[in-house]
Design a protein around this motif. Structure first.
Motif, short mmCIF file in Angstrom:
data_model
loop_
_atom_site.label_atom_id
_atom_site.label_comp_id
_atom_site.label_asym_id
_atom_site.label_seq_id
_atom_site.Cartn_x
_atom_site.Cartn_y
_atom_site.Cartn_z
N ALA A 145 0.85 -1.19 0.00
CA ALA A 145 0.00 0.00 0.00
C ALA A 145 0.88 1.24 0.00
N PHE A 146 0.53 2.20 -0.84
CA PHE A 146 1.34 3.41 -0.91
C PHE A 146 0.50 4.61 -1.33
N SER A 147 1.02 5.79 -1.01
CA SER A 147 0.34 7.02 -1.39
C SER A 147 1.35 8.05 -1.86
N HIS A 148 0.88 8.94 -2.72
CA HIS A 148 1.70 10.07 -3.16
C HIS A 148 0.77 11.08 -3.83
N SER A 208 -2.63 0.72 -11.64
CA SER A 208 -3.33 -0.56 -11.72
C SER A 208 -2.68 -1.47 -12.75
N ARG A 209 -2.35 -0.91 -13.90
CA ARG A 209 -1.71 -1.71 -14.95
C ARG A 209 -0.30 -2.14 -14.54
N ALA A 221 -6.76 1.38 -6.87
CA ALA A 221 -6.06 2.65 -6.99
C ALA A 221 -7.08 3.76 -7.15
N SER A 222 -6.98 4.77 -6.31
CA SER A 222 -7.98 5.83 -6.33
C SER A 222 -7.36 7.14 -5.87
N GLY A 277 -5.65 16.42 -4.35
CA GLY A 277 -5.97 15.21 -3.61
C GLY A 277 -4.73 14.37 -3.36
N THR A 278 -4.95 13.11 -3.00
CA THR A 278 -3.85 12.18 -2.70
C THR A 278 -4.11 10.85 -3.37
N MET A 279 -3.13 10.34 -4.09
CA MET A 279 -3.21 9.01 -4.69
C MET A 279 -3.03 7.94 -3.61
N LEU A 280 -3.92 6.95 -3.62
CA LEU A 280 -3.79 5.83 -2.67
C LEU A 280 -3.94 4.54 -3.47
N VAL A 281 -2.95 3.66 -3.34
CA VAL A 281 -2.92 2.42 -4.12
C VAL A 281 -2.68 1.25 -3.18
N ARG A 282 -3.42 0.16 -3.42
CA ARG A 282 -3.28 -1.05 -2.60
C ARG A 282 -3.37 -2.27 -3.48
N GLY A 283 -2.53 -3.26 -3.25
CA GLY A 283 -2.59 -4.49 -4.01
C GLY A 283 -2.04 -5.64 -3.19
N ARG A 284 -2.33 -6.86 -3.61
CA ARG A 284 -1.84 -8.06 -2.92
C ARG A 284 -0.84 -8.81 -3.80
N LYS A 285 0.08 -9.45 -3.14
CA LYS A 285 1.02 -10.30 -3.87
C LYS A 285 0.25 -11.46 -4.47
N GLY A 286 0.30 -11.59 -5.79
CA GLY A 286 -0.39 -12.68 -6.46
C GLY A 286 0.42 -13.97 -6.42
N GLY A 287 -0.17 -15.02 -6.95
CA GLY A 287 0.49 -16.32 -6.93
C GLY A 287 1.59 -16.45 -7.96
#
Length: 210
Positions: free
Chosen positions: A147-150, A175-176, A188-189, A200-210
């Motif tokens: 998770a990160f923001s900027h 996202s890509r 991502a939003s 505003g502030t960018m906030l992105v979250r993702g999970r480690k895939g298989g």
């Protein structure tokens, strides 16, 4: 001047974080550039028992908050002054440590794995994602959260003049990029700014895939 020296000089001139927020809390997590604004740690889900790495940990305040909730925290920052401040402020907490290192160097050297990796206005904003993201993923536990923001693209934000380009991306671009690097459930939003503010502030979250 080296990159480390540039960030250290920037850190020395930075304003310290408040000791208490508007709610009277002594620890809290803040994803945005505005005080008392935006989501909290619920973005991550329950953190008790999780191993958390923050890349660009600054004064350590965000990481310290997660440790008070039961996480084990490790903070990495390129500026030596940041480690000094973090240790002075949060050295009384157990399960929390700080280290001065450049993000990619630390990830290449460590044998540790992490359940959560954070970058709040930190390394993800300043290091080529095609270099950094594979390294982050290699040190994440299965199903781990990144998770990160900027700031959004085109915004003025914190960086020394010598630090080089920021890696500004739109939500769709992030996202890509994360999907390309085998992260799943990517969200991502843009967090809207408080009333009277424009950026505003960018906030992105993702999970480690298989």
């Amino acid at each position: 001047m080296s990159l480390t020296d540039s960030w250290d000089r920037y850190a020395v001139g930075s304003k310290p974080r408040r000791t208490v927020n508007a709610k009277g809390d002594t620890t809290w997590l803040n994803w945005t550039q505005y005080a008392d604004h935006g989501p909290n740690e619920s973005v991550l889900g329950p953190v008790a028992g999780l191993r958390v790495l923050e890349l660009g940990s600054g004064s350590g305040s965000n990481l310290a908050h997660l440790v008070t909730l039961g996480a084990t925290g490790r903070g990495v920052d390129i500026a030596p002054a940041r480690e000094t401040v973090a240790r002075e402020r949060w050295g009384h907490l157990t399960d929390l440590e700080f280290r001065t290192a450049e993000a990619t160097a630390f990830l290449n050297e460590t044998d540790a794995t992490f359940d959560v990796v954070l970058s709040i206005f930190g390394a993800v904003w300043f290091v080529d994602p095609d270099i950094l993201l594979p390294l982050i993923r290699s040190r994440m536990a299965p199903g781990g959260i990144l998770a990160f923001s900027h700031l959004p693209p085109g915004s003025h934000g914190p960086r020394p003049a010598e630090a080089g380009l920021r890696h500004d991306r739109t939500p769709d671009e992030w996202s890509r990029i994360l999907t390309r690097h085998s992260f799943s459930d990517v969200r991502a939003s843009l967090i809207a700014p408080p009333e009277g503010r424009v950026v505003g502030t960018m906030l992105v979250r993702g999970r480690k895939g298989g």
